[in-house]
Motif scaffolding. Structure first.
Motif, short mmCIF file in Angstrom:
data_model
loop_
_atom_site.label_atom_id
_atom_site.label_comp_id
_atom_site.label_asym_id
_atom_site.label_seq_id
_atom_site.Cartn_x
_atom_site.Cartn_y
_atom_site.Cartn_z
N SER A 32 0.86 -1.19 -0.10
CA SER A 32 0.12 -0.10 0.17
C SER A 32 1.02 1.34 -0.02
O SER A 32 2.08 1.30 0.66
CB SER A 32 -0.92 0.01 1.35
OG SER A 32 -1.94 -1.02 1.18
N LEU A 33 0.19 2.19 -0.60
CA LEU A 33 0.92 3.64 -0.48
C LEU A 33 0.66 4.10 0.93
O LEU A 33 -0.30 3.61 1.49
CB LEU A 33 0.30 4.52 -1.29
CG LEU A 33 0.87 4.41 -2.80
CD1 LEU A 33 -0.08 3.21 -3.69
CD2 LEU A 33 0.40 5.79 -3.62
N ARG A 34 1.36 4.82 1.53
CA ARG A 34 1.32 5.30 2.88
C ARG A 34 1.22 6.84 2.84
O ARG A 34 1.83 7.63 2.40
CB ARG A 34 2.65 5.03 3.76
CG ARG A 34 2.38 5.66 5.19
CD ARG A 34 3.94 5.00 5.91
NE ARG A 34 3.57 5.09 7.21
CZ ARG A 34 3.62 6.49 7.77
NH1 ARG A 34 3.76 7.51 7.09
NH2 ARG A 34 3.68 6.58 9.21
N LEU A 35 -0.07 7.08 3.39
CA LEU A 35 -0.57 8.68 3.30
C LEU A 35 -0.37 9.11 4.74
O LEU A 35 -1.26 8.69 5.49
CB LEU A 35 -1.83 8.94 2.51
CG LEU A 35 -2.32 10.18 2.45
CD1 LEU A 35 -0.96 11.27 1.87
CD2 LEU A 35 -3.55 10.32 1.69
N LEU A 44 3.45 11.61 1.44
CA LEU A 44 3.13 10.34 0.35
C LEU A 44 4.57 9.38 0.21
O LEU A 44 5.33 10.13 -0.16
CB LEU A 44 2.43 10.76 -0.74
CG LEU A 44 2.21 9.48 -1.71
CD1 LEU A 44 1.11 8.75 -1.16
CD2 LEU A 44 1.76 10.01 -3.22
N GLY A 46 5.30 6.37 -1.71
CA GLY A 46 4.96 5.47 -3.00
C GLY A 46 4.79 6.22 -4.25
O GLY A 46 4.04 5.96 -5.15
N ILE A 50 2.33 5.17 -7.34
CA ILE A 50 1.25 6.11 -7.93
C ILE A 50 1.63 6.54 -9.50
O ILE A 50 0.73 6.44 -10.08
CB ILE A 50 1.00 7.19 -6.92
CG1 ILE A 50 -0.24 7.74 -7.32
CG2 ILE A 50 2.01 8.41 -7.25
CD1 ILE A 50 -1.63 6.91 -7.07
N VAL A 63 -4.05 2.12 0.06
CA VAL A 63 -3.39 3.49 0.43
C VAL A 63 -3.78 3.17 1.89
O VAL A 63 -4.74 2.81 2.35
CB VAL A 63 -4.06 4.75 0.21
CG1 VAL A 63 -3.50 5.94 0.92
CG2 VAL A 63 -3.99 4.78 -1.37
N THR A 64 -2.58 3.42 2.77
CA THR A 64 -2.89 3.31 4.27
C THR A 64 -2.80 4.74 4.68
O THR A 64 -1.68 5.36 4.43
CB THR A 64 -1.77 2.52 4.97
OG1 THR A 64 -1.70 1.11 4.33
CG2 THR A 64 -1.90 2.48 6.49
N VAL A 65 -3.91 5.31 5.36
CA VAL A 65 -3.97 6.77 5.99
C VAL A 65 -3.46 6.63 7.35
O VAL A 65 -4.08 5.89 8.19
CB VAL A 65 -5.32 7.31 5.67
CG1 VAL A 65 -5.49 8.65 6.16
CG2 VAL A 65 -5.41 7.34 4.09
#
Length: 94
Positions: A32-35, A44, A46, A50, A63-65
């Motif tokens: 997952s992208l990490r936001l 961000l 990742g 993206i 995405v992990t927020v």
């Protein structure tokens, strides 16, 4: 992945992104992208994933927020707008 050292920097080559695009096309985005966010900034992790997702025309990405402390501020942090903060807080379940 194909990367090249230029001076003291590790630089991604076009072949690096091509290989990542091939892997994501075949297997999807597996990490997952990490936001990260707080009232002051967002980050961000990742950017390559993206960029490849956009190249491949993916309409969704994992995405992990995560709520971050306001200090220390990461070098790649960007200012947070109030409207964006509200959306991210809701996504994080706040």
């Amino acid at each position: 992945m194909d990367r090249e050292t230029v001076g003291s920097a590790l630089v991604d080559t076009p072949r690096h992104l091509d290989a990542l695009a091939e892997d994501i096309a075949r297997h999807g985005i597996r990490t997952s992208l990490r936001l990260g966010f707080c009232e002051d900034f967002g980050t961000l992790d990742g950017n390559h994933r993206i960029a490849v997702a956009l190249r491949l025309g993916l309409t969704t990405v994992p995405v992990t927020v995560i709520r971050e402390p306001s200090t220390p501020r990461p070098a790649h942090a960007r200012p947070m707008r109030a409207a964006d903060f509200a959306v991210l807080a809701a996504a994080a379940g706040e």
